[in-house]
Design a protein around this motif. Structure first.
Motif, PDB file in Angstrom:
ATOM      1  N   VAL A  96      60.311  51.828  28.773  1.00 19.41           N
ATOM      2  CA  VAL A  96      60.961  53.011  28.207  1.00 19.41           C
ATOM      3  C   VAL A  96      60.817  54.116  29.241  1.00 19.41           C
ATOM      4  O   VAL A  96      59.706  54.412  29.684  1.00 19.41           O
ATOM      5  CB  VAL A  96      60.322  53.414  26.861  1.00 19.41           C
ATOM      6  N   VAL A  97      61.947  54.707  29.641  1.00 18.00           N
ATOM      7  CA  VAL A  97      61.933  55.712  30.704  1.00 18.00           C
ATOM      8  C   VAL A  97      62.302  57.108  30.214  1.00 18.00           C
ATOM      9  O   VAL A  97      62.225  58.070  30.981  1.00 18.00           O
ATOM     10  CB  VAL A  97      62.848  55.303  31.883  1.00 18.00           C
ATOM     11  N   GLY A  98      62.716  57.234  28.961  1.00 19.93           N
ATOM     12  CA  GLY A  98      63.092  58.542  28.432  1.00 19.93           C
ATOM     13  C   GLY A  98      63.602  58.424  27.009  1.00 19.93           C
ATOM     14  O   GLY A  98      63.541  57.353  26.404  1.00 19.93           O
ATOM     15  N   ARG A  99      64.118  59.556  26.506  1.00 15.49           N
ATOM     16  CA  ARG A  99      64.668  59.593  25.150  1.00 15.49           C
ATOM     17  C   ARG A  99      65.912  60.464  25.132  1.00 15.49           C
ATOM     18  O   ARG A  99      65.952  61.503  25.777  1.00 15.49           O
ATOM     19  CB  ARG A  99      63.648  60.166  24.157  1.00 15.49           C
ATOM     20  N   GLY A 100      66.929  60.002  24.411  1.00 14.81           N
ATOM     21  CA  GLY A 100      68.108  60.811  24.172  1.00 14.81           C
ATOM     22  C   GLY A 100      69.253  60.580  25.145  1.00 14.81           C
ATOM     23  O   GLY A 100      69.128  59.882  26.149  1.00 14.81           O
ATOM     24  N   ASP A 101      70.383  61.225  24.793  1.00 16.31           N
ATOM     25  CA  ASP A 101      71.619  61.052  25.557  1.00 16.31           C
ATOM     26  C   ASP A 101      71.514  61.534  27.001  1.00 16.31           C
ATOM     27  O   ASP A 101      71.983  60.860  27.917  1.00 16.31           O
ATOM     28  CB  ASP A 101      72.769  61.798  24.872  1.00 16.31           C
ATOM     29  N   ALA A 102      70.927  62.695  27.198  1.00 14.47           N
ATOM     30  CA  ALA A 102      70.845  63.236  28.557  1.00 14.47           C
ATOM     31  C   ALA A 102      69.992  62.337  29.450  1.00 14.47           C
ATOM     32  O   ALA A 102      70.347  62.082  30.606  1.00 14.47           O
ATOM     33  CB  ALA A 102      70.295  64.659  28.535  1.00 14.47           C
ATOM     34  N   ALA A 103      68.891  61.826  28.919  1.00 14.65           N
ATOM     35  CA  ALA A 103      68.026  60.926  29.689  1.00 14.65           C
ATOM     36  C   ALA A 103      68.779  59.637  30.025  1.00 14.65           C
ATOM     37  O   ALA A 103      68.669  59.119  31.147  1.00 14.65           O
ATOM     38  CB  ALA A 103      66.754  60.622  28.918  1.00 14.65           C
ATOM     39  N   ASP A 152      67.594  51.914  22.922  1.00 14.87           N
ATOM     40  CA  ASP A 152      66.902  51.254  21.818  1.00 14.87           C
ATOM     41  C   ASP A 152      66.564  52.372  20.839  1.00 14.87           C
ATOM     42  O   ASP A 152      65.521  53.012  20.966  1.00 14.87           O
ATOM     43  CB  ASP A 152      65.653  50.544  22.328  1.00 14.87           C
ATOM     44  N   GLY A 153      67.501  52.661  19.943  1.00 13.95           N
ATOM     45  CA  GLY A 153      67.369  53.856  19.109  1.00 13.95           C
ATOM     46  C   GLY A 153      67.512  55.075  20.001  1.00 13.95           C
ATOM     47  O   GLY A 153      68.471  55.179  20.763  1.00 13.95           O
ATOM     48  N   GLU A 154      66.556  55.973  19.948  1.00 16.81           N
ATOM     49  CA  GLU A 154      66.551  57.148  20.824  1.00 16.81           C
ATOM     50  C   GLU A 154      65.961  56.846  22.198  1.00 16.81           C
ATOM     51  O   GLU A 154      66.144  57.608  23.136  1.00 16.81           O
ATOM     52  CB  GLU A 154      65.765  58.293  20.171  1.00 16.81           C
ATOM     53  N   ASP A 155      65.235  55.745  22.303  1.00 15.44           N
ATOM     54  CA  ASP A 155      64.592  55.395  23.572  1.00 15.44           C
ATOM     55  C   ASP A 155      65.615  54.923  24.601  1.00 15.44           C
ATOM     56  O   ASP A 155      66.567  54.215  24.272  1.00 15.44           O
ATOM     57  CB  ASP A 155      63.560  54.288  23.384  1.00 15.44           C
ATOM     58  N   VAL A 156      65.371  55.309  25.843  1.00 13.65           N
ATOM     59  CA  VAL A 156      66.144  54.831  26.985  1.00 13.65           C
ATOM     60  C   VAL A 156      65.275  53.798  27.693  1.00 13.65           C
ATOM     61  O   VAL A 156      64.130  54.081  28.061  1.00 13.65           O
ATOM     62  CB  VAL A 156      66.508  55.981  27.937  1.00 13.65           C
ATOM     63  N   VAL A 157      65.826  52.612  27.859  1.00 13.55           N
ATOM     64  CA  VAL A 157      65.073  51.487  28.398  1.00 13.55           C
ATOM     65  C   VAL A 157      65.680  51.052  29.728  1.00 13.55           C
ATOM     66  O   VAL A 157      66.902  50.936  29.852  1.00 13.55           O
ATOM     67  CB  VAL A 157      65.089  50.305  27.402  1.00 13.55           C
ATOM     68  N   PHE A 158      64.830  50.817  30.707  1.00 12.62           N
ATOM     69  CA  PHE A 158      65.253  50.281  32.002  1.00 12.62           C
ATOM     70  C   PHE A 158      64.703  48.869  32.106  1.00 12.62           C
ATOM     71  O   PHE A 158      63.505  48.637  31.909  1.00 12.62           O
ATOM     72  CB  PHE A 158      64.718  51.154  33.139  1.00 12.62           C
TER      73      PHE A 158
END
Length: 176
Positions: free
Chosen positions: A38-45, A129-135
């Motif tokens: 997980v590298v961040g949260r939300g649209d901007a991330a 993954d929901g709000e999570d941004v996954v790399f």
């Protein structure tokens, strides 16, 4: 186009399983490396992480010099990465095999070309993954050159270090 890149445009891939990272049907008898973070949260991330991945930021952050015929999100783009000091640096030629540049899962994979110390493919994908941004990265390879085979375990350690640096670059980009 840079002559070195142009010379690689039609070079054959050095492995038969082209596109296997897209399907997940990885070949038997190869070294497989996977990373998911997980590298961040939300649209901007998400947008920042995707932009970084498609602009070769993970490779640059890992200390590689990158020359490319286009962005990573362009199927068929050729990239020539170099590790170490010129002119003795290790040449790492690849070509983008597949891309996915729309929706909640975006990224690409590149495959190895003649002269690469390994033979195989590596994918770089940003997803939600929901709000999570996954790399996520998936790589499969065989050691292709005599030097890589002699380096054996060292080659695998260097690959692991690169994957850690790739993740750090995407995490940094996602956080702005």
């Amino acid at each position: 186009m840079d002559p070195a890149l142009a010379a690689l445009t039609d070079a054959p891939f050095t492995y038969p399983e082209v596109g296997a990272t897209r399907t997940g049907d990885l070949p038997a008898g190869v070294h497989v490396a996977r990373r998911r973070a997980v590298v961040g949260r939300g649209d901007a991330a998400f947008d920042r992480a995707v932009a970084a991945v498609l602009d070769w930021a993970p490779q640059r952050h890992a200390g590689l010099r990158v020359r490319a015929s286009g962005p990573a999100g362009t199927e068929g783009a050729v990239v020539l990465m170099t590790a170490g000091l010129p002119p003795l640096g290790l040449r790492i030629p690849c070509r983008v095999v597949w891309t996915c540049t729309e929706g909640d899962r975006q990224g690409y994979a590149y495959g190895t070309l003649p002269g690469h110390p390994e033979s195989g493919e590596e994918s770089f994908v940003v997803s939600r993954d929901g709000e999570d941004v996954v790399f996520e990265m998936v790589a499969f390879s065989r050691l292709a050159t005599r030097a890589a085979r002699l380096g054996g375990p060292v080659s695998r350690v260097l690959q692991s270090i690169a994957l850690t640096r790739y993740t750090a670059a995407v995490r940094k980009a996602a956080r702005g």
